[in-house]
Design a protein around this motif. Structure first.
Motif, PDB file in Angstrom:
ATOM      1  N   UNK A   1      31.239 -20.794 -16.102  1.00  0.00           N
ATOM      2  CA  UNK A   1      30.091 -20.950 -17.418  1.00  0.00           C
ATOM      3  C   UNK A   1      29.692 -21.908 -17.492  1.00  0.00           C
ATOM      4  N   UNK A   2      28.283 -22.003 -17.161  1.00  0.00           N
ATOM      5  CA  UNK A   2      27.812 -23.764 -16.603  1.00  0.00           C
ATOM      6  C   UNK A   2      26.746 -23.062 -17.080  1.00  0.00           C
ATOM      7  N   UNK A   3      26.006 -24.403 -17.853  1.00  0.00           N
ATOM      8  CA  UNK A   3      24.670 -24.683 -18.835  1.00  0.00           C
ATOM      9  C   UNK A   3      23.584 -25.599 -16.892  1.00  0.00           C
ATOM     10  N   UNK A   4      22.177 -25.350 -17.367  1.00  0.00           N
ATOM     11  CA  UNK A   4      21.636 -25.771 -16.682  1.00  0.00           C
ATOM     12  C   UNK A   4      22.002 -27.022 -16.480  1.00  0.00           C
ATOM     13  N   UNK A   5      23.188 -27.756 -16.633  1.00  0.00           N
ATOM     14  CA  UNK A   5      23.082 -29.126 -15.777  1.00  0.00           C
ATOM     15  C   UNK A   5      23.248 -29.680 -14.433  1.00  0.00           C
ATOM     16  N   UNK A   6      24.105 -28.279 -13.931  1.00  0.00           N
ATOM     17  CA  UNK A   6      24.578 -27.340 -12.205  1.00  0.00           C
ATOM     18  C   UNK A   6      25.763 -28.311 -12.272  1.00  0.00           C
TER      19      UNK A   6
ATOM     20  N   UNK B   1      27.174 -14.073  -4.167  1.00  0.00           N
ATOM     21  CA  UNK B   1      26.900 -13.862  -5.729  1.00  0.00           C
ATOM     22  C   UNK B   1      27.036 -12.936  -6.847  1.00  0.00           C
ATOM     23  N   UNK B   2      27.926 -13.322  -7.920  1.00  0.00           N
ATOM     24  CA  UNK B   2      28.210 -12.101  -8.579  1.00  0.00           C
ATOM     25  C   UNK B   2      27.597 -13.098  -9.547  1.00  0.00           C
ATOM     26  N   UNK B   3      27.281 -12.001 -10.762  1.00  0.00           N
ATOM     27  CA  UNK B   3      26.430 -12.863 -11.635  1.00  0.00           C
ATOM     28  C   UNK B   3      26.060 -11.797 -13.050  1.00  0.00           C
ATOM     29  N   UNK B   4      27.417 -11.690 -14.447  1.00  0.00           N
ATOM     30  CA  UNK B   4      27.578 -11.593 -15.154  1.00  0.00           C
ATOM     31  C   UNK B   4      26.555 -12.540 -16.342  1.00  0.00           C
ATOM     32  N   UNK B   5      25.845 -12.209 -16.903  1.00  0.00           N
ATOM     33  CA  UNK B   5      25.071 -13.182 -17.975  1.00  0.00           C
ATOM     34  C   UNK B   5      24.869 -11.667 -19.053  1.00  0.00           C
ATOM     35  N   UNK B   6      24.835 -13.575 -20.075  1.00  0.00           N
ATOM     36  CA  UNK B   6      24.930 -12.799 -21.908  1.00  0.00           C
ATOM     37  C   UNK B   6      23.510 -11.922 -21.949  1.00  0.00           C
ATOM     38  N   UNK B   7      23.875 -11.164 -23.209  1.00  0.00           N
ATOM     39  CA  UNK B   7      22.353 -10.232 -23.225  1.00  0.00           C
ATOM     40  C   UNK B   7      21.004 -11.808 -24.365  1.00  0.00           C
ATOM     41  N   UNK B   8      21.026 -12.521 -23.496  1.00  0.00           N
ATOM     42  CA  UNK B   8      20.676 -13.806 -24.331  1.00  0.00           C
ATOM     43  C   UNK B   8      21.151 -14.606 -25.171  1.00  0.00           C
ATOM     44  N   UNK B   9      20.166 -15.069 -25.899  1.00  0.00           N
ATOM     45  CA  UNK B   9      21.144 -16.124 -27.440  1.00  0.00           C
ATOM     46  C   UNK B   9      21.065 -15.256 -28.778  1.00  0.00           C
ATOM     47  N   UNK B  10      22.672 -15.370 -28.775  1.00  0.00           N
ATOM     48  CA  UNK B  10      23.473 -14.981 -30.060  1.00  0.00           C
ATOM     49  C   UNK B  10      22.269 -15.452 -31.048  1.00  0.00           C
ATOM     50  N   UNK B  11      22.292 -14.539 -32.002  1.00  0.00           N
ATOM     51  CA  UNK B  11      21.694 -15.154 -33.588  1.00  0.00           C
ATOM     52  C   UNK B  11      23.108 -14.561 -34.679  1.00  0.00           C
ATOM     53  N   UNK B  12      22.685 -15.277 -35.799  1.00  0.00           N
ATOM     54  CA  UNK B  12      23.576 -14.691 -36.671  1.00  0.00           C
ATOM     55  C   UNK B  12      22.944 -14.054 -37.808  1.00  0.00           C
ATOM     56  N   UNK B  13      22.608 -12.563 -38.578  1.00  0.00           N
ATOM     57  CA  UNK B  13      22.173 -11.926 -39.153  1.00  0.00           C
ATOM     58  C   UNK B  13      22.821 -10.863 -39.866  1.00  0.00           C
TER      59      UNK B  13
ATOM     60  N   UNK C   1      28.461 -16.768 -12.271  1.00  0.00           N
ATOM     61  CA  UNK C   1      28.390 -16.727 -13.087  1.00  0.00           C
ATOM     62  C   UNK C   1      28.587 -15.931 -14.434  1.00  0.00           C
ATOM     63  N   UNK C   2      29.264 -16.445 -15.111  1.00  0.00           N
ATOM     64  CA  UNK C   2      29.268 -15.207 -16.176  1.00  0.00           C
ATOM     65  C   UNK C   2      29.036 -15.898 -17.576  1.00  0.00           C
ATOM     66  N   UNK C   3      28.456 -15.267 -19.039  1.00  0.00           N
ATOM     67  CA  UNK C   3      28.389 -16.091 -20.363  1.00  0.00           C
ATOM     68  C   UNK C   3      27.793 -17.286 -20.080  1.00  0.00           C
ATOM     69  N   UNK C   4      28.070 -17.430 -22.141  1.00  0.00           N
ATOM     70  CA  UNK C   4      26.818 -19.147 -22.063  1.00  0.00           C
ATOM     71  C   UNK C   4      25.810 -19.513 -21.301  1.00  0.00           C
ATOM     72  N   UNK C   5      25.059 -18.147 -20.437  1.00  0.00           N
ATOM     73  CA  UNK C   5      23.770 -18.076 -20.684  1.00  0.00           C
ATOM     74  C   UNK C   5      23.276 -17.224 -20.423  1.00  0.00           C
ATOM     75  N   UNK C   6      21.915 -16.640 -21.039  1.00  0.00           N
ATOM     76  CA  UNK C   6      21.421 -14.995 -20.536  1.00  0.00           C
ATOM     77  C   UNK C   6      20.638 -14.638 -19.667  1.00  0.00           C
ATOM     78  N   UNK C   7      20.071 -14.292 -18.169  1.00  0.00           N
ATOM     79  CA  UNK C   7      19.976 -14.028 -17.012  1.00  0.00           C
ATOM     80  C   UNK C   7      18.889 -15.132 -16.397  1.00  0.00           C
ATOM     81  N   UNK C   8      17.389 -15.241 -17.445  1.00  0.00           N
ATOM     82  CA  UNK C   8      16.930 -16.709 -17.105  1.00  0.00           C
ATOM     83  C   UNK C   8      18.214 -18.099 -16.670  1.00  0.00           C
TER      84      UNK C   8
END
Length: 619
Positions: A173-178, A226-238, A203-210
């Motif tokens: 689960x990585x961010x864009x710092x690489x 590679x394997x990729x399991x992205x989140x469905x974008x960022x979550x919002x609390x509604x 990669x998986x989680x922490x971020x969406x496909x982009x």
């Protein structure tokens, strides 16, 4: 299945499944016990989810065992159930998979990126017990997911390799710092994992496909699977519930891009559903690879800090004399948002602020770690902008980051600096940002933050005790018009005004019709509204905003105009679209709020100049 799992990974692209926990949550199962325990207390629900994913086209099913280890289970007093739950989870997944899908045993990080929070012996025992239980039940492979540091991942891999030769997939689960949290580049980390016996990395989680696509494009090896399991974008609390923005169609498009970059296993993580998996399966049916993608080269390091000579010309700090409320009564008024930097170099930010001052922007606004991503303090930058640029700063204050004590202290400091324009926002949940270990505080709602900030203007502290002098805050409220029911959003807006909001700033709008609807729906309100306009930088930026960022929706026409555009062509079209929106906005509203994408402040300068010319402002 006709091939063993390892051969299948090498021979074709496999479709993975999607989320378990967030899908159970969406189905109405409450958070209270770990969802992994559902394999024993609600096995029919877990089996149903597995079957839905198989029916959607998943060829690899994960066991519902992400946090089924002794350390995590000890929090619930069920650490003695580790072996039982892991074994039962494999049996349920196997029953659902039948001969249509492979079953992999899922092992999540024990540390969760918190270095030193679990002793090595305790960590080793937790991983060994879970991995042994999964292997004993005959899984086709193991999936290590949502790991943050290489050290823990290598430990898990070694434990597994001592016991079995099954295929192993290692996902960070990585961010864009690489980089991993223990400082390794992803290239270094993946190289070491392959040497230790990993079959697939990803990669998986922490971020969406982009976000994951950017991480892959930043890698230098083209020989890895590679394997990729992205989140469905960022979550919002509604309305008390977590919601995700990226839909199945977007996942279908991104799945093809992952495949083009060498992904051999593609699925989904938090927020994904069987519909997302069905879309991926459909998009990859008969897949033909596109030409190889060449990752953009890293730019040279920018020069650090602004020289003392340059800083000296910016002049002295001042206390604001004319507020945006005064300005917007007289004429069209422009506020521009500049993102605080994510590192310690403020040169481009300050140059952008100076350029905005030169084109007569009325105020510059700075977000408070938006999308829960860590940025430089907007208070510090506001003070610098006010002192050295002579431009009115307007800073956002998020409920997420400070408790009642910290929030009042923060506001008192702003008052001492003469920074009196603020915007009260809820703030995106910390768990979805770059420091998921952080706590989301939320002592206050945005309504309460507005009310209590105005309370300081009455000379009353949050505690109710009198203060020796009063503050002079001008407090704004945020408004998201990109919703299905605009009337309900306006009712929420009325509550913010009742709480004391002096003005309103909207999320970016990309639809002329919506601007006109807003004008009609808000014409009875007594405070000025600043319409959010954010020029798009390129086609990828447009798709990311539409699919992955809560509160932003682009029209089909805008997305079509931006499709495939990059670089200067993308920015030019983004400015043209923004100008068309501004033409409509200035007919109905006197406040315009321009958001600067990626610190491309020249785009904001162009739009500010355009507004001045259209409204014939002489300053």
């Amino acid at each position: 299945m006709e091939l063993n799992f390892r051969d299948a990974l090498k021979s074709r692209i496999l479709i993975g499944d999607g989320a378990m926990g967030t899908f159970l949550y969406k189905m109405g199962f409450p958070i209270g016990v770990p969802y992994e325990q559902y394999v024993s207390i609600k096995p029919e629900a877990v089996l149903d989810v597995h079957r839905q994913y198989v029916e959607a086209g998943a060829q690899v099913i994960q066991t519902n065992t992400y946090q089924a280890n002794g350390v995590k289970f000890a929090r619930y007093g069920i650490e003695d159930q580790v072996e039982e739950i892991n074994r039962m989870a494999v049996r349920l997944a196997r029953e659902a998979a039948g001969d249509q899908a492979y079953v992999v045993g899922t092992v999540g990080s024990v540390r969760d990126g918190k270095r030193g929070n679990v002793r090595t012996l305790q960590l080793t025992d937790a991983l060994h017990r879970q991995i042994h239980a999964l292997l004993s039940e005959g899984v086709d492979g193991l999936l290590f997911e949502t790991f943050y540091d290489l050290d823990e991942m290598k430990l898990a891999l070694r434990i597994a390799r001592e016991e079995s030769n099954v295929p192993i997939i290692c996902q960070f689960a990585a961010e864009d710092s690489g980089r991993t949290v223990d400082g390794f580049t992803l290239d270094e980390a993946f190289s070491q994992l392959v040497q230790e016996g990993a079959d697939v990395v990803g990669f998986n989680c922490r971020t969406g496909p982009n976000g994951i696509l950017k991480l892959i494009d930043g890698l230098h090896s083209d020989k890895l699977a590679y394997s990729v399991f992205p989140n469905a974008g960022a979550a919002s609390f509604v309305d008390g519930k977590y919601e995700y923005t990226a839909g199945p169609d977007y996942f279908a498009t991104m799945a093809q891009k992952f495949a083009d970059r060498g992904a051999c296993l593609i699925g989904g993580c938090c927020g994904t559903t069987p519909e997302h998996i069905a879309a991926i399966a459909g998009a990859l049916d008969g897949y033909v690879p596109a030409p190889p993608v060449v990752a953009p080269k890293q730019s040279a390091a920018v020069e650090k800090t602004v020289s003392a000579v340059v800083q000296a010309k910016w002049g002295k700090a001042r206390r604001n004399e004319e507020s945006i409320l005064d300005k917007v009564k007289e004429r069209h008024t422009v506020i521009v948002e500049l993102d605080p930097p994510r590192d310690l170099d403020i040169s481009k930010f300050m140059q952008g602020a100076q350029a905005l001052k030169d084109c007569n922007v009325d105020a510059v606004t700075m977000a408070d770690n938006s999308l829960a991503v860590t940025r430089m303090s907007n208070l510090a930058l506001a003070a610098l902008v006010q002192e050295h640029i002579g431009l009115t700063p307007l800073i956002h204050i998020a409920c997420r980051d400070r408790n009642l004590i910290g929030t009042q202290s923060h506001l008192m400091g702003l008052d001492a600096l003469g920074i009196d324009h603020v915007l009260a926002v809820t703030g995106d949940p910390a768990r979805f940002g770059d420091l998921p270990d952080s706590s989301s505080v939320y002592d206050l709602t945005s309504f309460e933050l507005i009310r209590m900030t105005k309370q300081l203007n009455d000379g009353v502290a949050f505690s109710g005790k009198p203060l020796k002098q009063s503050a002079n805050f001008i407090v704004g409220g945020a408004f998201n018009p990109n919703v299905k029911h605009l009337d309900k959003a306006v009712q929420r807006l009325e509550r913010k005004i009742a709480a004391g909001a002096d003005y309103i700033m909207t999320q970016p709008v990309y639809d002329v019709d919506l601007i006109e609807k807003m004008a009609q729906a808000t014409k009875h309100l007594s405070v000025p509204i600043f319409i959010g306009i954010m020029p798009l930088a390129n086609g990828r930026n447009a798709e990311y905003l539409h699919n992955e960022v809560p509160g932003i929706q682009l029209s089909d026409a805008v997305r079509a105009r931006m499709a495939g555009l990059e670089g200067e062509a993308g920015r030019a079209e983004g400015v043209r679209i923004a100008q068309e929106l501004i033409d409509c906005a200035i007919e109905h509203f006197k406040g315009i709020y321009i958001m600067t994408p990626f610190l491309h402040y020249n785009m904001a300068v162009q739009l500010t100049t355009y507004i001045h010319e259209k409204t014939r402002v002489n300053r």
